[in-house]
Design a protein around this motif. Structure first.
Motif, mmCIF file in Angstrom:
data_model
loop_
_atom_site.group_PDB
_atom_site.id
_atom_site.type_symbol
_atom_site.label_atom_id
_atom_site.label_comp_id
_atom_site.label_asym_id
_atom_site.label_seq_id
_atom_site.Cartn_x
_atom_site.Cartn_y
_atom_site.Cartn_z
ATOM 1 N N ALA A 1 0.831 -1.210 0.000
ATOM 2 C CA ALA A 1 0.000 0.000 0.000
ATOM 3 C C ALA A 1 0.865 1.259 0.000
ATOM 4 O O ALA A 1 0.598 2.207 -0.746
ATOM 5 N N VAL A 2 1.916 1.261 0.822
ATOM 6 C CA VAL A 2 2.808 2.424 0.873
ATOM 7 C C VAL A 2 3.518 2.606 -0.468
ATOM 8 O O VAL A 2 3.620 3.726 -0.972
ATOM 9 N N ALA A 3 3.973 1.524 -1.073
ATOM 10 C CA ALA A 3 4.649 1.619 -2.375
ATOM 11 C C ALA A 3 3.699 2.162 -3.438
ATOM 12 O O ALA A 3 4.078 3.012 -4.253
ATOM 13 N N PHE A 4 2.445 1.688 -3.424
ATOM 14 C CA PHE A 4 1.450 2.184 -4.378
ATOM 15 C C PHE A 4 1.200 3.672 -4.172
ATOM 16 O O PHE A 4 1.225 4.458 -5.130
ATOM 17 N N LEU A 5 0.950 4.076 -2.930
ATOM 18 C CA LEU A 5 0.682 5.491 -2.656
ATOM 19 C C LEU A 5 1.882 6.365 -2.986
ATOM 20 O O LEU A 5 1.727 7.483 -3.494
ATOM 21 N N HIS A 6 3.086 5.862 -2.730
ATOM 22 C CA HIS A 6 4.308 6.604 -3.057
ATOM 23 C C HIS A 6 4.415 6.812 -4.572
ATOM 24 O O HIS A 6 4.649 7.933 -5.041
ATOM 25 N N ALA A 7 4.224 5.740 -5.333
ATOM 26 C CA ALA A 7 4.299 5.851 -6.795
ATOM 27 C C ALA A 7 3.188 6.751 -7.332
ATOM 28 O O ALA A 7 3.420 7.575 -8.224
ATOM 29 N N PHE A 8 1.982 6.615 -6.774
ATOM 30 C CA PHE A 8 0.876 7.472 -7.174
ATOM 31 C C PHE A 8 1.207 8.927 -6.872
ATOM 32 O O PHE A 8 0.926 9.818 -7.681
ATOM 33 N N GLY A 9 1.810 9.164 -5.718
ATOM 34 C CA GLY A 9 2.211 10.529 -5.372
ATOM 35 C C GLY A 9 3.145 11.123 -6.402
ATOM 36 O O GLY A 9 2.972 12.270 -6.830
ATOM 37 N N MET A 59 5.675 9.719 1.303
ATOM 38 C CA MET A 59 6.586 10.190 0.257
ATOM 39 C C MET A 59 8.052 10.215 0.695
ATOM 40 O O MET A 59 8.899 10.738 -0.014
ATOM 41 N N HIS A 60 8.377 9.614 1.844
ATOM 42 C CA HIS A 60 9.785 9.482 2.230
ATOM 43 C C HIS A 60 10.440 8.515 1.247
ATOM 44 O O HIS A 60 9.819 7.539 0.826
ATOM 45 N N PRO A 61 11.697 8.759 0.849
ATOM 46 C CA PRO A 61 12.321 7.922 -0.176
ATOM 47 C C PRO A 61 12.620 6.482 0.235
ATOM 48 O O PRO A 61 12.828 5.633 -0.627
ATOM 49 N N ALA A 62 12.634 6.172 1.522
ATOM 50 C CA ALA A 62 12.926 4.802 1.966
ATOM 51 C C ALA A 62 11.734 4.252 2.749
ATOM 52 O O ALA A 62 11.118 4.957 3.543
ATOM 53 N N TYR A 63 11.426 2.982 2.530
ATOM 54 C CA TYR A 63 10.299 2.355 3.219
ATOM 55 C C TYR A 63 10.585 2.167 4.704
ATOM 56 O O TYR A 63 11.704 1.875 5.109
ATOM 57 N N SER A 64 9.552 2.332 5.502
ATOM 58 C CA SER A 64 9.606 2.052 6.934
ATOM 59 C C SER A 64 8.249 1.503 7.356
ATOM 60 O O SER A 64 7.215 1.970 6.870
ATOM 61 N N PRO A 65 8.207 0.537 8.255
ATOM 62 C CA PRO A 65 6.925 0.019 8.743
ATOM 63 C C PRO A 65 6.081 1.085 9.445
ATOM 64 O O PRO A 65 4.881 0.917 9.590
ATOM 65 N N GLU A 66 6.691 2.188 9.843
ATOM 66 C CA GLU A 66 5.955 3.258 10.505
ATOM 67 C C GLU A 66 5.294 4.231 9.533
ATOM 68 O O GLU A 66 4.538 5.103 9.943
ATOM 69 N N GLN A 67 5.585 4.104 8.237
ATOM 70 C CA GLN A 67 5.008 5.038 7.273
ATOM 71 C C GLN A 67 3.495 4.908 7.230
ATOM 72 O O GLN A 67 2.948 3.822 7.379
ATOM 73 N N GLY A 68 2.843 6.023 6.998
ATOM 74 C CA GLY A 68 1.394 6.001 6.900
ATOM 75 C C GLY A 68 0.795 7.395 6.898
ATOM 76 O O GLY A 68 -0.418 7.550 6.973
ATOM 77 N N VAL A 69 1.630 8.412 6.790
ATOM 78 C CA VAL A 69 1.156 9.791 6.854
ATOM 79 C C VAL A 69 1.329 10.459 5.495
ATOM 80 O O VAL A 69 2.354 10.290 4.844
ATOM 81 N N MET A 70 0.300 11.195 5.069
ATOM 82 C CA MET A 70 0.442 12.063 3.901
ATOM 83 C C MET A 70 0.536 13.478 4.433
ATOM 84 O O MET A 70 -0.364 13.940 5.135
#
Length: 82
Positions: A23-31, A46-57
């Motif tokens: 989901a994060v990868a999809f939203l990042h690419a969509f962004g 939109m942070h350049p590296a994935y983290s399990p804590e990501q979830g904020v726009m």
């Protein structure tokens, strides 16, 4: 890393992390597709590296999304009026 989980719990945690990462990868690419840029906040989608804590726009990314959606709606309205 198993965090002390075994069997079914471990598989469930793995599935949930994969779903989150997808989901994060999809939203990042969509962004990027709508013009959003990388963010420095590690929990931002939109942070350049994935983290399990990501979830904020961020507000900035939400603003880019709003502009893109309004433009899309305006183009759709113009096409249906023609």
């Amino acid at each position: 890393m198993t965090l002390g989980l075994e069997g079914q719990e471990q598989r469930k945690a793995y599935r949930m992390r994969r779903a989150h990462k997808g989901a994060v990868a999809f939203l990042h690419a969509f962004g990027h597709a709508i013009g959003a840029e990388h963010e420095s906040d590690a929990v931002a989608v939109m942070h350049p590296a994935y983290s399990p804590e990501q979830g904020v726009m961020s507000e900035r990314t939400r603003s880019v999304l709003e502009v893109a959606l309004r433009e899309q709606a305006r183009e759709a309205d113009a096409a249906s009026a023609a």
